[in-house]
Design an enzyme around this catalytic site. Structure first.
Site, PDB file in Angstrom:
ATOM      1  N   VAL A 126       0.865  -1.191   0.000  1.00  0.00           N
ATOM      2  CA  VAL A 126       0.000   0.000   0.000  1.00  0.00           C
ATOM      3  C   VAL A 126       0.898   1.236   0.000  1.00  0.00           C
ATOM      4  O   VAL A 126       1.672   1.428   0.929  1.00  0.00           O
ATOM      5  CB  VAL A 126      -0.918   0.044   1.251  1.00  0.00           C
ATOM      6  CG1 VAL A 126      -1.911   1.187   1.122  1.00  0.00           C
ATOM      7  CG2 VAL A 126      -1.632  -1.275   1.465  1.00  0.00           C
ATOM      8  N   HIS A 127       0.791   2.045  -1.066  1.00  0.00           N
ATOM      9  CA  HIS A 127       1.647   3.233  -1.082  1.00  0.00           C
ATOM     10  C   HIS A 127       0.997   4.451  -1.732  1.00  0.00           C
ATOM     11  O   HIS A 127       1.477   5.566  -1.561  1.00  0.00           O
ATOM     12  CB  HIS A 127       2.953   2.929  -1.831  1.00  0.00           C
ATOM     13  CG  HIS A 127       2.812   2.909  -3.322  1.00  0.00           C
ATOM     14  ND1 HIS A 127       2.338   1.807  -4.000  1.00  0.00           N
ATOM     15  CD2 HIS A 127       3.048   3.851  -4.270  1.00  0.00           C
ATOM     16  CE1 HIS A 127       2.306   2.073  -5.287  1.00  0.00           C
ATOM     17  NE2 HIS A 127       2.726   3.308  -5.488  1.00  0.00           N
ATOM     18  N   ARG A 128      -0.097   4.279  -2.477  1.00  0.00           N
ATOM     19  CA  ARG A 128      -0.681   5.413  -3.196  1.00  0.00           C
ATOM     20  C   ARG A 128      -1.288   6.419  -2.231  1.00  0.00           C
ATOM     21  O   ARG A 128      -1.941   6.042  -1.257  1.00  0.00           O
ATOM     22  CB  ARG A 128      -1.739   4.938  -4.190  1.00  0.00           C
ATOM     23  CG  ARG A 128      -1.138   4.280  -5.408  1.00  0.00           C
ATOM     24  CD  ARG A 128      -2.182   3.994  -6.469  1.00  0.00           C
ATOM     25  NE  ARG A 128      -1.537   3.448  -7.652  1.00  0.00           N
ATOM     26  CZ  ARG A 128      -1.073   4.172  -8.660  1.00  0.00           C
ATOM     27  NH1 ARG A 128      -1.208   5.488  -8.639  1.00  0.00           N
ATOM     28  NH2 ARG A 128      -0.487   3.596  -9.686  1.00  0.00           N
TER      29      ARG A 128
END
Length: 352
Positions: A204-206
């Site tokens: 998860v990075h957005r």
């Protein structure tokens, strides 16, 4: 021929490594490498140059962080100065980051031909910074290297036709095939997971997920409800947001530090399923025939949805849990993104 390559983010290091390796075998071209510094954390930048065998950049601009407009503007100014000094015959950019856009705009203003790798990809959501970067870069580029037939159709629908558009396949497939044999178990994993129990890989990075407490909580809750053993390499930004939002990480979710590309390939190859908001990892899941639960409301890789290789679940905890619980075998279509020789085609077309 002198070619300037502009990179700045982790996926671009991987993509450019495949083309740079081919260029290094040629005596009729000189590649000048600019690293904007968009990814500046050691585990997000330096380690990739080291393990992928990339030579050090000729120019390290050190421009990362800040709002999108500020970052892009600073990068554009710095790249322009390099291009004026180097006077290249062509500028090569990759993907859809702020570094991509800055490199393309700097070259366009100086009337230097631009070649865009991964052209024609569309999510059709212009609220995404990446979508704007893609569209603008494509429309100022002289040569557009498309990864798939769908990308070619997208370009044609926007009036970009003729010899400017070249279907070459996806350089990410080239990279995976080349580096797969070198994959290694992450040091940060240790003995934390049960080796006899299948695990889910999650990333998860957005910003749309990490900067929204409700969405980030929903994703963590969905991973918890899945009941699966989950390995979650934490991007520094994501870890900071989890802490600031006071989100409790459940016992079945094992967080580890950011991993290198070779470690990520190991996790992808050895997991049972993948939950991610990364465009690149959606494709790598497909290449490795792993079911993928995509933590977004839309994806630029629509063809993967049509193959049932990936499903969209957004940040809905219930859909995430259900998706992981019923994840079956992915349908692999080997020719969807070419045959693993995109890099050779790109270099040949550039020099022709």
């Amino acid at each position: 021929m002198k070619l300037v390559t502009v990179v700045g983010a982790r996926p671009q290091f991987i993509k450019s490594s495949t083309v740079s390796r081919v260029l290094a075998c040629r005596t009729d071209v000189k590649e000048v490498l600019i690293h904007t510094g968009q990814h500046y954390d050691k585990n997000m930048s330096d380690i990739f140059f080291d393990e992928l065998g990339l030579r050090q950049p000729d120019y390290c601009l050190g421009i990362g962080g800040g709002p999108h407009g500020q970052m892009t503007g600073r990068q554009l100014e710095a790249i322009e100065a390099v291009l004026i000094a180097e006077r290249p015959d062509c500028v090569l950019v990759y993907g859809d980051t702020n570094s991509t856009l800055a490199g393309a705009l700097a070259a366009a203003k100086l009337h230097i031909p631009i070649a865009h790798v991964e052209a024609g990809v569309r999510s059709f959501n212009k609220s995404m910074p990446e979508e704007l970067n893609r569209i603008i870069t494509d429309h100022v580029s002289a040569t557009l290297f498309a990864p798939s037939e769908r990308a070619v159709r997208n370009l044609h629908s926007e009036g970009i036709n003729g010899d400017r558009v070249r279907l070459v396949g996806d350089v990410m497939l080239d990279a995976l095939l080349f580096y797969k044999a070198r994959a290694k178990r992450p040091d940060g994993l240790g003995d934390r997971i049960n080796p006899t129990t299948p695990f889910v890989l999650a990333t998860v990075h957005r910003a749309e997920n990490t900067d929204d407490r409700e969405r980030l909580s929903g994703i963590i809750d969905g991973l918890s409800r899945s009941g699966a053993q989950v390995v979650l390499p934490l991007h520094p930004r994501t870890r900071s947001k989890i802490d600031s939002f006071s989100i409790d990480v459940p016992e079945n979710v094992f967080t580890i530090p950011p991993v290198s590309y070779l470690e990520m390939i190991w996790l992808e190859a050895n997991c049972a399923a993948i939950a991610t908001d990364s465009g690149g990892i959606q494709k790598e899941a497909h290449f490795l025939a792993k079911p993928c639960v995509t933590l977004r409301d839309e994806t630029e890789w629509v063809e993967l949805l049509e193959l049932d290789s990936s499903i969209l679940v957004g940040a809905n905890a219930e859909l995430i849990a259900e998706g992981l619980q019923r994840a079956g075998s992915s349908k692999l279509e080997p020719s969807l993104y070419g045959d693993g020789t995109a890099s050779e085609k790109i270099v040949r077309m550039l020099l022709s």
